[in-house]
Motif scaffolding. Structure first.
Motif, PDB file in Angstrom:
ATOM      1  N   THR A 111      34.977  35.952  36.320  1.00  0.00           N
ATOM      2  CA  THR A 111      34.543  37.272  36.831  1.00  0.00           C
ATOM      3  C   THR A 111      33.843  37.937  35.704  1.00  0.00           C
ATOM      4  O   THR A 111      34.088  37.834  34.396  1.00  0.00           O
ATOM      5  CB  THR A 111      36.143  38.047  37.056  1.00  0.00           C
ATOM      6  OG1 THR A 111      36.845  38.237  35.838  1.00  0.00           O
ATOM      7  CG2 THR A 111      36.780  37.168  38.067  1.00  0.00           C
ATOM      8  N   THR A 113      32.405  42.474  34.702  1.00  0.00           N
ATOM      9  CA  THR A 113      33.125  43.721  35.090  1.00  0.00           C
ATOM     10  C   THR A 113      31.725  44.583  34.776  1.00  0.00           C
ATOM     11  O   THR A 113      31.606  45.388  33.854  1.00  0.00           O
ATOM     12  CB  THR A 113      34.186  44.268  34.126  1.00  0.00           C
ATOM     13  OG1 THR A 113      33.700  44.279  32.654  1.00  0.00           O
ATOM     14  CG2 THR A 113      35.512  43.712  34.600  1.00  0.00           C
ATOM     15  N   THR A 119      32.059  44.159  43.460  1.00  0.00           N
ATOM     16  CA  THR A 119      33.183  44.391  42.534  1.00  0.00           C
ATOM     17  C   THR A 119      34.451  44.821  43.565  1.00  0.00           C
ATOM     18  O   THR A 119      34.083  45.619  44.411  1.00  0.00           O
ATOM     19  CB  THR A 119      32.679  45.929  41.663  1.00  0.00           C
ATOM     20  OG1 THR A 119      31.589  45.288  40.928  1.00  0.00           O
ATOM     21  CG2 THR A 119      33.923  46.126  40.866  1.00  0.00           C
ATOM     22  N   GLY A 123      37.952  46.435  39.288  1.00  0.00           N
ATOM     23  CA  GLY A 123      36.658  46.523  38.538  1.00  0.00           C
ATOM     24  C   GLY A 123      36.136  44.995  38.347  1.00  0.00           C
ATOM     25  O   GLY A 123      35.263  45.179  37.607  1.00  0.00           O
ATOM     26  N   ARG A 124      36.678  44.121  38.682  1.00  0.00           N
ATOM     27  CA  ARG A 124      36.242  42.801  38.623  1.00  0.00           C
ATOM     28  C   ARG A 124      35.196  42.064  39.550  1.00  0.00           C
ATOM     29  O   ARG A 124      35.410  42.737  40.874  1.00  0.00           O
ATOM     30  CB  ARG A 124      37.284  41.879  38.049  1.00  0.00           C
ATOM     31  CG  ARG A 124      38.390  42.374  37.257  1.00  0.00           C
ATOM     32  CD  ARG A 124      39.413  40.890  37.081  1.00  0.00           C
ATOM     33  NE  ARG A 124      40.682  41.430  36.392  1.00  0.00           N
ATOM     34  CZ  ARG A 124      40.524  41.574  34.972  1.00  0.00           C
ATOM     35  NH1 ARG A 124      39.366  40.996  34.548  1.00  0.00           N
ATOM     36  NH2 ARG A 124      41.609  41.992  34.310  1.00  0.00           N
TER      37      ARG A 124
END
Length: 277
Positions: A111, A113, A119, A123-124
């Motif tokens: 992942t 950010t 997303t 937040g990933r």
């Protein structure tokens, strides 16, 4: 190096580790299971196999990608400098594993950010991922922009259908409060669909959706390791993965399926939760 090239390389790592660790826990299951601890409630268990699997995944990633960060369900936490964080669920469906039921999986996702589309609420954004189901030997993989695959064959997701003909999967939390809430919501949903399936693994549910074996899926209370890889696989198969209203999918709610079905489900579920307030 472009993201697509990076992601396609990362998915090979994810798939190889998920498969090797998955085969290990499958063999270990034949010798019996030891419960190591409980988490959110007495029904939310951790086995020694969970811990061993996470240790092996972490060691493998540290060897292959030493600059990456790692976040694991069972406590693995490694800082990194590359901007990539591996999100691990060593056994998604631990209770199934405990009871020797077939729906459990190893989930590995890379992942970032960066706030780009895709997303999740934490937040990933997963750019590569793999889910291996040891009892069937099936390996589901995907990378951002590259499609979703089952043992190398491309997946095309669920077919469009009417809500009344929808085979819908869901899951339940482990606390009394969360389960009570979820049952009340299900009472509003069940009469409007063909039937409900409760596999006991979010990763398996989302992969079954990507393979067209389910029409839709929703669940509240998911954590990043539950869905990081599988939500990417579902999305890359062509499914919509969304939350309530304009909110990103994640812990509040994750709904997956075709555009029309997810929109209808989102409305029904939102109304059901409003009646509980």
């Amino acid at each position: 190096m472009t993201e697509s090239v990076t992601a396609s390389a990362l998915v090979d790592i994810a798939g190889s580790l998920a498969r090797s660790v998955g085969q290990m826990i499958h063999e270990k299951r034949a010798a019996g299971v030891d419960v190591a601890a409980t988490k959110s409630s007495l029904t939310d268990v951790v086995t020694e196999a969970d811990r061993e699997a996470e240790r092996l995944l972490t060691e493998g990633l540290r060897s292959l990608r030493p600059e990456d960060a790692i976040l694991g369900e069972e406590g693995a936490s490694v800082a990194g400098t590359s901007g990539v964080t591996w999100v691990l669920d060593p056994i998604d469906g631990t209770v199934n594993y405990l009871y020797n039921l077939p729906a459990y999986a190893v989930s590995v996702a890379a992942t970032v950010t960066d706030g780009a589309p895709g997303t999740m609420s934490d937040g990933r954004r997963a750019i590569a991922g793999a889910v291996y189901v040891p009892t069937t030997g099936e390996l589901f993989t995907a990378w951002h922009g590259g499609g979703a695959y089952l043992d190398g064959a491309r997946l095309s997701g669920p077919a469009e259908t009417e809500l009344l003909s929808t085979l819908l999967a869901t899951g339940f939390g482990y606390t009394v409060e969360r389960r009570t809430e979820q049952v009340e919501v299900l009472r509003q949903v069940l009469p409007r669909v063909r039937d409900i399936r409760r596999m006991g693994s979010a990763a398996v549910d989302l992969c079954m959706l990507a393979a067209g074996r389910l029409d839709a899926y929703y669940e509240r209370g998911l954590q990043p390791w539950d869905y990081a890889a599988a939500a990417l696989i579902a999305r890359e198969s062509g499914a919509v993965v969304r939350g309530l209203g304009e909110n990103a999918p994640g812990e509040e709610l994750l709904i997956a399926g075709t555009p029309a079905i997810t929109a209808e489900l989102a409305g029904i579920i939102a109304e059901a939760y409003r009646t509980l307030q």
